[in-house]
Design a protein around this motif. Structure first.
Motif, PDB file in Angstrom:
ATOM      1  N   GLU A 141      14.436  -6.366 -16.318  1.00  0.00           N
ATOM      2  CA  GLU A 141      14.368  -5.066 -15.606  1.00  0.00           C
ATOM      3  C   GLU A 141      13.482  -5.640 -14.247  1.00  0.00           C
ATOM      4  O   GLU A 141      13.725  -5.103 -13.039  1.00  0.00           O
ATOM      5  CB  GLU A 141      13.853  -3.984 -16.350  1.00  0.00           C
ATOM      6  CG  GLU A 141      14.752  -3.539 -17.427  1.00  0.00           C
ATOM      7  CD  GLU A 141      14.467  -4.468 -18.603  1.00  0.00           C
ATOM      8  OE1 GLU A 141      15.362  -4.080 -19.584  1.00  0.00           O
ATOM      9  OE2 GLU A 141      13.484  -5.113 -18.753  1.00  0.00           O
ATOM     10  N   ARG A 144      15.333  -7.902 -12.063  1.00  0.00           N
ATOM     11  CA  ARG A 144      16.448  -7.192 -11.147  1.00  0.00           C
ATOM     12  C   ARG A 144      16.010  -6.517 -10.389  1.00  0.00           C
ATOM     13  O   ARG A 144      16.469  -6.418  -9.159  1.00  0.00           O
ATOM     14  CB  ARG A 144      17.301  -6.392 -12.232  1.00  0.00           C
ATOM     15  CG  ARG A 144      18.435  -5.912 -11.540  1.00  0.00           C
ATOM     16  CD  ARG A 144      19.493  -5.371 -12.689  1.00  0.00           C
ATOM     17  NE  ARG A 144      20.143  -6.273 -13.465  1.00  0.00           N
ATOM     18  CZ  ARG A 144      19.656  -6.574 -14.768  1.00  0.00           C
ATOM     19  NH1 ARG A 144      18.558  -5.774 -15.343  1.00  0.00           N
ATOM     20  NH2 ARG A 144      20.507  -7.407 -15.629  1.00  0.00           N
ATOM     21  N   HIS A 147      15.025  -8.465  -7.004  1.00  0.00           N
ATOM     22  CA  HIS A 147      16.021  -8.888  -6.533  1.00  0.00           C
ATOM     23  C   HIS A 147      16.753  -7.769  -5.486  1.00  0.00           C
ATOM     24  O   HIS A 147      17.188  -7.952  -4.508  1.00  0.00           O
ATOM     25  CB  HIS A 147      17.237  -9.478  -7.263  1.00  0.00           C
ATOM     26  CG  HIS A 147      16.977 -10.986  -7.778  1.00  0.00           C
ATOM     27  ND1 HIS A 147      16.809 -11.932  -6.770  1.00  0.00           N
ATOM     28  CD2 HIS A 147      16.812 -11.572  -8.923  1.00  0.00           C
ATOM     29  CE1 HIS A 147      16.727 -13.043  -7.267  1.00  0.00           C
ATOM     30  NE2 HIS A 147      16.536 -12.618  -8.762  1.00  0.00           N
ATOM     31  N   GLU A 148      16.723  -6.576  -6.158  1.00  0.00           N
ATOM     32  CA  GLU A 148      17.234  -5.524  -5.511  1.00  0.00           C
ATOM     33  C   GLU A 148      16.622  -5.083  -4.268  1.00  0.00           C
ATOM     34  O   GLU A 148      17.246  -4.554  -3.090  1.00  0.00           O
ATOM     35  CB  GLU A 148      17.435  -4.176  -6.476  1.00  0.00           C
ATOM     36  CG  GLU A 148      18.362  -4.388  -7.499  1.00  0.00           C
ATOM     37  CD  GLU A 148      19.806  -4.148  -7.048  1.00  0.00           C
ATOM     38  OE1 GLU A 148      20.068  -4.095  -6.106  1.00  0.00           O
ATOM     39  OE2 GLU A 148      20.861  -4.360  -7.884  1.00  0.00           O
ATOM     40  N   ILE A 161      22.745 -11.291  -7.812  1.00  0.00           N
ATOM     41  CA  ILE A 161      21.571 -10.694  -8.681  1.00  0.00           C
ATOM     42  C   ILE A 161      21.839 -10.857 -10.143  1.00  0.00           C
ATOM     43  O   ILE A 161      20.495 -11.396 -10.927  1.00  0.00           O
ATOM     44  CB  ILE A 161      21.486  -9.323  -8.316  1.00  0.00           C
ATOM     45  CG1 ILE A 161      21.121  -9.018  -6.802  1.00  0.00           C
ATOM     46  CG2 ILE A 161      20.339  -8.521  -9.365  1.00  0.00           C
ATOM     47  CD1 ILE A 161      20.695  -7.898  -6.246  1.00  0.00           C
ATOM     48  N   GLN A 162      22.983 -10.458 -10.588  1.00  0.00           N
ATOM     49  CA  GLN A 162      23.133 -10.459 -12.037  1.00  0.00           C
ATOM     50  C   GLN A 162      22.979 -12.084 -12.778  1.00  0.00           C
ATOM     51  O   GLN A 162      22.282 -12.201 -13.779  1.00  0.00           O
ATOM     52  CB  GLN A 162      24.564 -10.029 -12.483  1.00  0.00           C
ATOM     53  CG  GLN A 162      24.862 -10.170 -13.859  1.00  0.00           C
ATOM     54  CD  GLN A 162      23.847  -9.258 -14.840  1.00  0.00           C
ATOM     55  OE1 GLN A 162      23.401  -8.371 -14.425  1.00  0.00           O
ATOM     56  NE2 GLN A 162      24.041  -9.463 -16.203  1.00  0.00           N
ATOM     57  N   VAL A 165      19.470 -13.074 -12.383  1.00  0.00           N
ATOM     58  CA  VAL A 165      18.600 -12.577 -13.491  1.00  0.00           C
ATOM     59  C   VAL A 165      18.929 -13.219 -15.045  1.00  0.00           C
ATOM     60  O   VAL A 165      17.983 -13.720 -15.620  1.00  0.00           O
ATOM     61  CB  VAL A 165      18.745 -10.771 -13.820  1.00  0.00           C
ATOM     62  CG1 VAL A 165      18.021 -10.631 -14.936  1.00  0.00           C
ATOM     63  CG2 VAL A 165      18.143 -10.537 -12.549  1.00  0.00           C
TER      64      VAL A 165
END
Length: 297
Positions: A141, A144, A147-148, A161-162, A165
């Motif tokens: 979490e 992620r 990255h967001e 991003i996925q 992670v």
């Protein structure tokens, strides 16, 4: 040769031996007492350039496509021992592929695949980050959310991003959850723990993960508090590769990852870490600090 090395470790071992052979072979160029330059080593080899040989010596490539070039170099370096020649050829041939890493290569910045391969070979990792929770301590979490935050600036996609992670969690598993887990020693800056990333529940989960990991026998975490004294400005990681030379890794402003095995550089960053370790909170104080942060969430 060390047993059960991965692909990166085998390439690195091959590269180190080739570099030593080149630098200590009988001279062929004027004014040299020993050894030869890469330019002289690749002379006449149309499919082997100086930059490629440099990457081979750094452990980034091997002679998978043309083992004949390896034989030619060994001959030029004056290597006549059949056992040594066969050892190096076998080392080159037997290096297994890192299939788990291949699927992530297109999502990694320049130099990152080589570093991740080395990270998995390490027996000890020493790391410092002033502003973010160190990568191998992160929860999915938290990773992620970081990255967001970067997404509008870096113009990355949801898929990027996925996958990033997933890679980070796979790295964490391979380093900390393997049969012989790495000895991990980390210093995090106070800003890394106080800067809000995501919501309160996510930060609480990250604090709890740090507390959990700090309880592991192979993990040592210290906090560098806000106070006067020496602290490095940039993050870095030092990899202890056992009987291979240690390496230091840094990120540059363009996002690329650089590593060096030069003793002077490794020693310089080791001194930086040791200076901060002496000024940082002790392990027990650090955990108390993190537990207090978690209670406030």
């Amino acid at each position: 040769m060390a047993a059960k090395r991965g692909a990166t470790g085998r390439r690195l071992e091959l590269g180190i031996q080739l570099r030593q052979l080149r630098e200590n072979c009988p001279p062929v160029e004027p004014d040299r007492l020993r050894g030869m330059t890469r330019k002289a080593a690749v002379k006449g080899l149309s499919d082997l350039s100086e930059p490629t040989l440099s990457r081979i010596e750094l452990g980034e490539l091997n002679f998978r496509r043309n083992v004949g070039n390896l034989r030619t170099l060994l001959k030029r370096y004056g290597v006549t021992d059949p056992e040594l020649i066969q050892q190096l050829i076998d080392l080159n041939r037997e290096a297994p592929t890192e299939e788990w890493l291949t699927q992530y290569r297109s999502f990694m910045p320049t130099g990152m695949p080589h570093f991740v391969g080395l990270e998995a070979e390490a027996i000890g990792i020493t790391a410092y980050h002033p502003t973010l929770v160190y990568s191998l301590l992160q929860t999915p979490e938290y990773a992620r959310a970081v990255h967001e935050i970067d997404r509008p600036i870096e113009d990355t996609t949801a898929e990027f991003i996925q996958r990033s992670v997933e890679l980070r969690m796979e790295r964490k598993r391979r380093v900390l959850a393997r049969e012989d887990p790495v000895r991990l020693r980390v210093i995090v800056g106070e800003a890394a723990l106080r800067t809000p990333v995501g919501d309160e529940a996510m930060m609480r989960g990250q604090y709890e993960e740090i507390i959990r990991l700090a309880d592991e026998a192979n993990v040592m975490i210290q906090l560098m508090p806000f106070r006067r004294g020496y602290r490095a400005i940039h993050d870095f990681t030092i990899l202890d590769l056992g009987d291979l030379p240690s390496r230091v890794q840094v990120d540059n402003a363009w996002g690329a990852v650089s590593t060096s095995d030069k003793p002077r550089e490794v020693d310089r960053f080791t001194r930086r870490f040791d200076a901060m370790a002496g000024a940082a909170l002790g392990v027990a104080e650090t955990i108390d600090f993190v537990k207090e942060l978690a209670r406030k969430q």
